[in-house]
Design a protein around this motif. Structure first.
Motif, mmCIF file in Angstrom:
data_model
loop_
_atom_site.group_PDB
_atom_site.id
_atom_site.type_symbol
_atom_site.label_atom_id
_atom_site.label_comp_id
_atom_site.label_asym_id
_atom_site.label_seq_id
_atom_site.Cartn_x
_atom_site.Cartn_y
_atom_site.Cartn_z
ATOM 1 N N MET A 54 0.846 -1.181 0.000
ATOM 2 C CA MET A 54 0.000 0.000 0.000
ATOM 3 C C MET A 54 0.888 1.239 0.000
ATOM 4 O O MET A 54 1.773 1.371 0.840
ATOM 5 N N VAL A 55 0.644 2.122 -0.982
ATOM 6 C CA VAL A 55 1.347 3.397 -1.055
ATOM 7 C C VAL A 55 0.324 4.523 -0.957
ATOM 8 O O VAL A 55 -0.856 4.326 -1.227
ATOM 9 N N MET A 56 0.801 5.696 -0.573
ATOM 10 C CA MET A 56 -0.073 6.854 -0.404
ATOM 11 C C MET A 56 0.418 7.973 -1.313
ATOM 12 O O MET A 56 1.613 8.251 -1.359
ATOM 13 N N ASP A 71 -2.704 1.173 -14.205
ATOM 14 C CA ASP A 71 -3.126 -0.103 -13.620
ATOM 15 C C ASP A 71 -2.064 -0.683 -12.706
ATOM 16 O O ASP A 71 -2.327 -1.632 -11.965
ATOM 17 N N THR A 72 -0.830 -0.143 -12.807
ATOM 18 C CA THR A 72 0.291 -0.715 -12.060
ATOM 19 C C THR A 72 1.168 0.397 -11.483
ATOM 20 O O THR A 72 1.073 1.564 -11.893
ATOM 21 N N PHE A 73 2.020 0.014 -10.551
ATOM 22 C CA PHE A 73 3.078 0.894 -10.057
ATOM 23 C C PHE A 73 4.233 0.008 -9.602
ATOM 24 O O PHE A 73 4.063 -1.202 -9.415
ATOM 25 N N CYS A 128 3.681 -4.013 -8.754
ATOM 26 C CA CYS A 128 2.314 -4.151 -8.236
ATOM 27 C C CYS A 128 1.261 -3.798 -9.277
ATOM 28 O O CYS A 128 1.440 -2.904 -10.100
ATOM 29 N N ARG A 129 0.133 -4.500 -9.168
ATOM 30 C CA ARG A 129 -1.070 -4.215 -9.943
ATOM 31 C C ARG A 129 -2.083 -3.611 -8.985
ATOM 32 O O ARG A 129 -2.371 -4.182 -7.922
ATOM 33 N N ILE A 130 -2.628 -2.457 -9.333
ATOM 34 C CA ILE A 130 -3.554 -1.769 -8.437
ATOM 35 C C ILE A 130 -4.847 -2.576 -8.308
ATOM 36 O O ILE A 130 -5.508 -2.873 -9.295
ATOM 37 N N LEU A 131 -5.165 -2.913 -7.060
ATOM 38 C CA LEU A 131 -6.388 -3.646 -6.746
ATOM 39 C C LEU A 131 -7.505 -2.731 -6.252
ATOM 40 O O LEU A 131 -8.680 -2.983 -6.502
ATOM 41 N N TYR A 132 -7.110 -1.684 -5.515
ATOM 42 C CA TYR A 132 -8.108 -0.874 -4.822
ATOM 43 C C TYR A 132 -7.492 0.470 -4.497
ATOM 44 O O TYR A 132 -6.292 0.564 -4.236
ATOM 45 N N TYR A 159 -3.372 3.551 -2.272
ATOM 46 C CA TYR A 159 -3.404 2.628 -3.411
ATOM 47 C C TYR A 159 -2.891 1.276 -2.940
ATOM 48 O O TYR A 159 -1.753 1.178 -2.466
ATOM 49 N N TYR A 160 -3.722 0.283 -3.063
ATOM 50 C CA TYR A 160 -3.371 -1.073 -2.667
ATOM 51 C C TYR A 160 -2.988 -1.844 -3.922
ATOM 52 O O TYR A 160 -3.809 -2.039 -4.813
ATOM 53 N N GLY A 161 -1.734 -2.269 -3.986
ATOM 54 C CA GLY A 161 -1.251 -2.984 -5.146
ATOM 55 C C GLY A 161 -0.954 -4.432 -4.825
ATOM 56 O O GLY A 161 -0.251 -4.721 -3.850
#
Length: 171
Positions: A54-56, A71-73, A128-132, A159-161
């Motif tokens: 999780m990043v902010m 879609d990703t980070f 990571c792929r963004i889930l939420y 952002y939850y990846g």
């Protein structure tokens, strides 16, 4: 990517958690636009039966404009004081006004499992792929956190990846 070894997040968790307050690179690519910024907050664990990082990102950041279209980070983690000047620059200058990769001599290397690149030379890379995503709700934050981190009203979006790959650069 040459010189990378895939590992489990647990194998590098302590190193990541120790480095995050000192800075790591959050990189986002949306269409043909690429930016990286320094993060000092973040966490990882397990949610929805998946490993998650999780990043902010604050609304005011250029990265916010990009991550909303992505879609990703990736998170690239330099250890042992590496990239200290680049972390300072990328944490204080906007990608709207600066090409951080060029100005800091950073090299974007293609991700293994995502379209977003990682930063070559960092010790650990998390893809990571963004889930939420979830905006912070100021009404649910304790007043001392608002006073300490949000006096100007510039709140974060979380952002939850899903962690798709974790790699260490082999020496």
């Amino acid at each position: 990517m040459d010189g990378l070894k895939q590992v489990r997040i647990g194998e590098v968790a302590d190193d990541i958690l120790e480095q995050i307050p000192k800075g790591a690179f959050l990189t986002v690519k949306a269409q043909d636009k690429l930016n990286t910024m320094t993060i000092g907050w973040g966490t990882f664990g397990r949610m929805w039966n998946k490993p998650v990082f999780m990043v902010m990102v604050r609304y005011s950041r250029y990265t916010y404009e990009l991550i909303e279209k992505a879609d990703t980070f990736t998170v690239s983690v330099p250890l042992n004081g590496k990239f200290k000047e680049a972390l300072a620059f990328c944490g204080s200058k906007s990608g709207r006004d600066h090409d951080k990769f060029k100005e800091c001599n950073l090299t974007a290397k293609p991700g293994q499992k995502v379209d977003t690149p990682v930063i070559e030379g960092c010790d650990i890379h998390v893809e990571c792929r963004i889930l939420y995503k979830q905006p912070l709700d100021p009404e649910k934050l304790p007043e001392e956190i608002i006073d300490m981190s949000y006096k100007n009203g510039d709140f974060h979006v979380l952002y939850y990846g899903e962690i798709l790959g974790v790699y260490v650069e082999e020496q």
